[in-house]
Motif scaffolding. Structure first.
Motif, PDB file in Angstrom:
ATOM      1  N   ARG A  86      60.221  77.306 -25.213  1.00  0.00           N
ATOM      2  CA  ARG A  86      61.533  77.029 -24.646  1.00  0.00           C
ATOM      3  C   ARG A  86      62.416  76.385 -25.697  1.00  0.00           C
ATOM      4  N   LEU A  87      63.698  76.704 -25.636  1.00  0.00           N
ATOM      5  CA  LEU A  87      64.685  76.102 -26.521  1.00  0.00           C
ATOM      6  C   LEU A  87      65.473  75.070 -25.721  1.00  0.00           C
ATOM      7  N   GLU A  88      65.508  73.827 -26.235  1.00  0.00           N
ATOM      8  CA  GLU A  88      66.295  72.776 -25.609  1.00  0.00           C
ATOM      9  C   GLU A  88      67.559  72.583 -26.442  1.00  0.00           C
ATOM     10  N   LEU A  89      68.714  72.837 -25.817  1.00  0.00           N
ATOM     11  CA  LEU A  89      69.991  72.764 -26.520  1.00  0.00           C
ATOM     12  C   LEU A  89      70.949  71.955 -25.658  1.00  0.00           C
ATOM     13  N   CYS A  90      71.083  70.682 -25.958  1.00  0.00           N
ATOM     14  CA  CYS A  90      71.934  69.791 -25.163  1.00  0.00           C
ATOM     15  C   CYS A  90      73.320  69.760 -25.787  1.00  0.00           C
ATOM     16  N   ALA A  91      74.324  70.190 -25.031  1.00  0.00           N
ATOM     17  CA  ALA A  91      75.678  70.267 -25.553  1.00  0.00           C
ATOM     18  C   ALA A  91      76.671  70.079 -24.420  1.00  0.00           C
ATOM     19  N   THR A  92      77.902  69.693 -24.788  1.00  0.00           N
ATOM     20  CA  THR A  92      78.957  69.656 -23.791  1.00  0.00           C
ATOM     21  C   THR A  92      79.299  71.084 -23.390  1.00  0.00           C
ATOM     22  N   GLY A  93      79.888  71.237 -22.220  1.00  0.00           N
ATOM     23  CA  GLY A  93      80.165  72.585 -21.740  1.00  0.00           C
ATOM     24  C   GLY A  93      78.882  73.256 -21.290  1.00  0.00           C
ATOM     25  N   GLU A  94      78.910  74.561 -21.203  1.00  0.00           N
ATOM     26  CA  GLU A  94      77.744  75.344 -20.793  1.00  0.00           C
ATOM     27  C   GLU A  94      77.232  76.120 -21.994  1.00  0.00           C
ATOM     28  N   PRO A  95      76.184  75.650 -22.651  1.00  0.00           N
ATOM     29  CA  PRO A  95      75.692  76.368 -23.828  1.00  0.00           C
ATOM     30  C   PRO A  95      75.163  77.746 -23.463  1.00  0.00           C
ATOM     31  N   ARG A  96      75.516  78.745 -24.277  1.00  0.00           N
ATOM     32  CA  ARG A  96      75.018  80.110 -24.091  1.00  0.00           C
ATOM     33  C   ARG A  96      74.494  80.618 -25.425  1.00  0.00           C
ATOM     34  N   LEU A  97      73.449  81.391 -25.346  1.00  0.00           N
ATOM     35  CA  LEU A  97      72.840  81.948 -26.547  1.00  0.00           C
ATOM     36  C   LEU A  97      73.244  83.397 -26.717  1.00  0.00           C
ATOM     37  N   GLY A  98      73.417  83.784 -27.985  1.00  0.00           N
ATOM     38  CA  GLY A  98      73.655  85.180 -28.308  1.00  0.00           C
ATOM     39  C   GLY A  98      72.400  85.807 -28.888  1.00  0.00           C
ATOM     40  N   ARG A  99      72.532  86.414 -30.053  1.00  0.00           N
ATOM     41  CA  ARG A  99      71.422  87.133 -30.671  1.00  0.00           C
ATOM     42  C   ARG A  99      70.345  86.157 -31.149  1.00  0.00           C
ATOM     43  N   LEU A 100      69.080  86.507 -30.926  1.00  0.00           N
ATOM     44  CA  LEU A 100      67.944  85.728 -31.398  1.00  0.00           C
ATOM     45  C   LEU A 100      67.154  86.579 -32.385  1.00  0.00           C
ATOM     46  N   ARG A 101      66.947  86.060 -33.576  1.00  0.00           N
ATOM     47  CA  ARG A 101      66.121  86.777 -34.550  1.00  0.00           C
ATOM     48  C   ARG A 101      64.998  85.850 -34.984  1.00  0.00           C
ATOM     49  N   VAL A 102      63.770  86.292 -34.808  1.00  0.00           N
ATOM     50  CA  VAL A 102      62.596  85.508 -35.185  1.00  0.00           C
ATOM     51  C   VAL A 102      61.636  86.416 -35.937  1.00  0.00           C
ATOM     52  N   ARG A 103      61.158  85.940 -37.073  1.00  0.00           N
ATOM     53  CA  ARG A 103      60.226  86.723 -37.884  1.00  0.00           C
ATOM     54  C   ARG A 103      59.088  85.816 -38.340  1.00  0.00           C
ATOM     55  N   GLU A 104      57.855  86.251 -38.107  1.00  0.00           N
ATOM     56  CA  GLU A 104      56.711  85.509 -38.627  1.00  0.00           C
ATOM     57  C   GLU A 104      56.612  85.727 -40.131  1.00  0.00           C
ATOM     58  N   ILE A 105      56.303  84.675 -40.861  1.00  0.00           N
ATOM     59  CA  ILE A 105      56.212  84.786 -42.318  1.00  0.00           C
ATOM     60  C   ILE A 105      54.902  84.163 -42.781  1.00  0.00           C
ATOM     61  N   GLY A 106      54.451  84.602 -43.932  1.00  0.00           N
ATOM     62  CA  GLY A 106      53.184  84.139 -44.467  1.00  0.00           C
ATOM     63  C   GLY A 106      53.337  82.953 -45.392  1.00  0.00           C
ATOM     64  N   ALA A 107      52.182  82.406 -45.799  1.00  0.00           N
ATOM     65  CA  ALA A 107      52.169  81.185 -46.598  1.00  0.00           C
ATOM     66  C   ALA A 107      52.886  81.369 -47.934  1.00  0.00           C
ATOM     67  N   ALA A 108      52.758  82.540 -48.530  1.00  0.00           N
ATOM     68  CA  ALA A 108      53.393  82.749 -49.834  1.00  0.00           C
ATOM     69  C   ALA A 108      54.910  82.643 -49.729  1.00  0.00           C
ATOM     70  N   GLU A 109      55.466  83.299 -48.715  1.00  0.00           N
ATOM     71  CA  GLU A 109      56.923  83.230 -48.558  1.00  0.00           C
ATOM     72  C   GLU A 109      57.363  81.814 -48.204  1.00  0.00           C
ATOM     73  N   VAL A 110      56.591  81.141 -47.364  1.00  0.00           N
ATOM     74  CA  VAL A 110      56.925  79.762 -47.026  1.00  0.00           C
ATOM     75  C   VAL A 110      56.969  78.902 -48.282  1.00  0.00           C
ATOM     76  N   GLY A 111      55.938  79.036 -49.098  1.00  0.00           N
ATOM     77  CA  GLY A 111      55.892  78.247 -50.323  1.00  0.00           C
ATOM     78  C   GLY A 111      57.093  78.486 -51.207  1.00  0.00           C
ATOM     79  N   ILE A 112      57.454  79.757 -51.363  1.00  0.00           N
ATOM     80  CA  ILE A 112      58.610  80.079 -52.205  1.00  0.00           C
ATOM     81  C   ILE A 112      59.895  79.547 -51.595  1.00  0.00           C
ATOM     82  N   ARG A 113      60.059  79.758 -50.281  1.00  0.00           N
ATOM     83  CA  ARG A 113      61.301  79.356 -49.628  1.00  0.00           C
ATOM     84  C   ARG A 113      61.504  77.835 -49.665  1.00  0.00           C
ATOM     85  N   LEU A 114      60.454  77.079 -49.335  1.00  0.00           N
ATOM     86  CA  LEU A 114      60.598  75.637 -49.239  1.00  0.00           C
ATOM     87  C   LEU A 114      60.500  74.941 -50.587  1.00  0.00           C
ATOM     88  N   ALA A 115      59.766  75.516 -51.516  1.00  0.00           N
ATOM     89  CA  ALA A 115      59.564  74.851 -52.801  1.00  0.00           C
ATOM     90  C   ALA A 115      60.541  75.304 -53.866  1.00  0.00           C
TER      91      ALA A 115
END
Length: 729
Positions: A86-115
């Protein structure tokens, strides 16, 4: 298929509460790359979070970054075998979500992205590459690719998401129009103080000496003199360069000392020939920005000391590591010399204090600022980088271990200033003042609100009794309509054991009213407010907090709170983050230094959390206690701001560290009634403290209000004095 090549997972969102969205479809696990589009949210009021159920059990919430431009983007780690999300999004007004993009990534990409940012920084510092490579090889041998990834993640920077150089190009580089506007503003200044730039010199490499001098000659502000004292440099190039500079510009004045007296003596020699209203301190291999003296002059009329932000410059002129500082912060100054560069001091003030003290070499500037503060000097902060500190081999800019003798000098200065024991701090060139607790120690009343949650309360009370070294204490448990039989049995047991007094608050939950009741009934000179979901893990936590709270200039004292996994839940409160306020350094590993050491250092903050807050009882009552019209959220922030308005400080001390099982007993604000109450409390805070919330003096307008990690603000909020403000003609 390789996880490198996995397509985005198919997800959609269904609203299941005012601020809650169930994410449906193929649920991700492990490391994910996400991009959530927010179609309508108003103002986001607190950190968005993913609420994860894994293998049938609820896990810890996973915080997400604040939205930017209507999107939340980043990478986070989820547990394996996610059952619901579940996504918890506390905001004034009525929050609405549009497009959701989620991609699983591996350790190598994580290491490169964060480091990657860390690696880019290290590649610009070739002297550290061999040690870094050796560390990574050892990690690979010890635990394979996973250990390498963990090593890189532990080292990843927490400050800026985009390169500082890009930020400088976009926001901190003067245009021709800026220069013209600055010159017009200089002509219009009602007072134009003259600056004497003091520069003690000894054996400076010729290129850096020339750059330092030229950075003064390039000043847009013309009313200056450069007072240089050479401390008997043996190399011939030093005299040659200095005499050439003096011949080229009559504002350059020279003193050649006959013998080497070190930096305090050389600085005093430069001070002796100064004729300006202010002196500005410049190290012999550093550089001023071209608008540095102008920016100081713009605010100097009502100040005895003015300091600015700073960054570092390497041998090739590349800028890095910006230090965006708080406004005047006396307790942080006791922890380390955060004032540093650029520092300008009224000449009459420094002469009245006798100039720079011999024997304080290496920390002569720290000692000077401490003495100015003790003498009642007025201090101003300019939230702009005006000084480039040279990071070369042997300088404290590159390695604090290069001048360990500076620590001894600062220790002497701090002991003179405080009259209390002072010891080395947890980081190089940092310090801990050990404020005394009187003997006999005052009674402390610890107040714990509770409702049901017997397991949490038992752990809190039992760890408190078994671990806390401070005595004498009394324990007051305020029960708010507990119904659970186990909780009721525990409350009776605590009374029968005379472990605690149990008070009853028989009304709907109101955190402010519950604590006010406890304080009214308290017998102690000092009161401590504790959540019932705390776990005491260190014996000295209360001693450290009481020692701070007994100082007459201090109002509230807050602790460092950790999540059960050892990461930081609370490192003090920063105003304005997410709209009202949020916790500094949230989710940092406990052992990290934080932004320029601030996670590990005692300091003044605008507010601290009431989950663990210590205050003198008379101060609490004199301030009117907590506002009972603010029942749940931000009552501690409001209380601390009222203390500050009354002239008292709020102090954060990492010397008190506890574990916090956050908000498990009260539940979540996930009903329309609770959300409506939360919005009302936000509106109360905005109407009462709107200006202060946008300008936290313990923070900096060049740092973000979108997250708690002291990242750069894109764009910054710092005002440029040459630009007209609203209402100017």
């Amino acid at each position: 298929m390789s996880r490198w090549l996995r397509a985005p997972l198919s997800l959609d969102a269904e609203r299941t509460g005012v601020d809650l969205f169930d994410l449906r479809g193929t649920l991700p696990s492990g490391w994910i790359d996400f991009d959530f589009e927010i179609a309508s949210a108003g103002q986001v009021l607190r950190v968005p979070r993913l609420l994860v159920d894994s293998a049938g059990a609820a896990g810890e919430p996973v915080p997400l970054p604040f939205p930017r431009d209507g999107r939340m983007r980043g990478i986070v780690r989820l547990p394996e075998k996610v059952r619901s999300l579940r996504l918890e999004l506390c905001a004034t007004g009525e929050p609405r979500l549009g497009r959701l993009r989620v991609r699983e990534i591996g350790a190598a990409e994580v290491g490169i992205r964060l480091a990657a940012p860390f690696l880019r920084k290290r590649l610009s510092e070739p002297q550290v590459l061999p040690a870094m490579a050796l560390k990574l090889v050892r990690a690979l041998r010890a635990g394979g690719a996973g250990e390498v990834l963990d090593t890189l993640l532990r080292k990843r920077p927490q400050v800026s998401r985009l390169p500082y150089g890009e930020w400088v190009d976009r926001y901190a580089t003067l245009s021709a129009g800026d220069r013209a506007a600055i010159r017009r503003h200089i002509e219009a200044l009602p007072a134009r103080p003259r600056f004497s730039v003091l520069m003690p010199v000894y054996q400076t490499p010729e290129p850096f000496l020339r750059r330092a001098i030229e950075s003064v000659r390039a000043q847009l502000y013309p009313d200056w003199e450069l007072c240089i004292a050479d401390d008997a440099s043996p190399s011939a190039h030093v005299r040659r360069v200095l005499e050439e500079a003096a011949a080229a510009d009559p504002r350059i004045k020279l003193v050649f000392r006959e013998s080497n007296g070190h930096i305090s003596a050389a600085s005093n020699s430069a001070l002796a020939i100064a004729t300006g209203e202010f002196v500005a301190l410049l190290d012999h291999d550093d550089e001023l920005t071209e608008h540095a003296l102008y920016m100081i002059a713009a605010v100097a009329s009502d100040a005895d000391l003015v300091y600015s932000d700073e960054d570092k410059v390497d041998a090739h002129g590349h800028l890095s590591d910006p230090h965006f500082k708080p406004d005047w912060n006396p307790d942080l100054l006791l922890a380390h010399n955060y004032v540093a560069h650029l520092c300008a001091v009224r000449t009459s003030r420094i002469r009245a204090l006798g100039g720079f003290r011999a024997g304080m070499e290496g920390s002569q500037d720290h000692d000077l600022v401490l003495r100015i503060a003790k003498s009642g000097g007025r201090v101003r902060h300019v939230p702009h980088v005006l000084y480039h500190w040279r990071a070369i081999e042997g300088s404290t800019a590159l390695s604090s271990s290069a001048k360990q003798y500076a620590e001894d000098a600062s220790l002497r200065a701090l002991r003179d200033h405080t009259g209390a024991p002072v010891e080395r701090g947890p980081l190089p060139l940092t310090y801990r003042v050990r404020w005394p607790v009187p003997d006999p120690a005052p009674l402390v009343s610890l107040i714990i609100p509770t409702r049901d949650g017997a397991g949490l309360l038992r752990k809190c009370v039992e760890t408190l009794l078994a671990t806390t070294a401070y005595r004498p204490c009394e324990l007051i448990v305020v029960d708010n309509q507990s119904r659970d039989p186990e909780a009721l049995r525990l409350l009776r047991e605590l009374e029968q054991r005379t472990v605690a007094r149990v008070l009853r608050y028989d009304a709907p939950f109101n955190y402010s009213a519950i604590n006010n009741l406890g304080v009214r009934e308290a017998r102690g000179e000092v009161v401590g407010l504790l959540n019932n979901d705390l776990e005491i893990v260190e014996p000295g936590w209360l001693t450290a907090m009481v020692a701070q709270a007994l100082r007459p200039e201090v109002g509230a004292v807050g602790a460092r709170l950790l999540y059960p996994d050892g990461t930081v839940q609370h490192g003090g409160v920063i105003l304005g983050i997410g709209g009202i306020a949020n916790h500094a350094h949230r989710n940092f590993p406990r052992g990290e230094s934080g932004y320029f050491g601030r996670l590990q250092l005692v300091q003044d903050l605008s507010a601290v959390t009431a989950a663990c807050l210590v205050v003198r009882r008379d101060v609490y009552l004199r301030a009117g206690g907590f506002d009972e019209g603010i029942a749940v959220a931000f009552n501690d922030v409001d209380f601390c701001l009222r203390l500050r308005k009354a002239g008292l400080r709020c102090v954060y001390t990492p010397d008190a560290t506890l574990v916090h099982h956050e908000s498990k007993s009260r539940g979540k604000d996930d009903t329309p009634e609770k959300r409506a109450r939360f919005v009302r409390e936000v509106e109360t805070m905005m109407s009462r403290w709107g200006g202060e919330l946008r300008n936290d003096p313990a923070y900096n307008p060049n740092l973000t209000l979108e997250s708690e990690d002291f990242a750069l603000a894109w764009p910054p909020r710092a005002r440029k004095p040459w630009e007209p403000t609203a209402g100017d003609p």
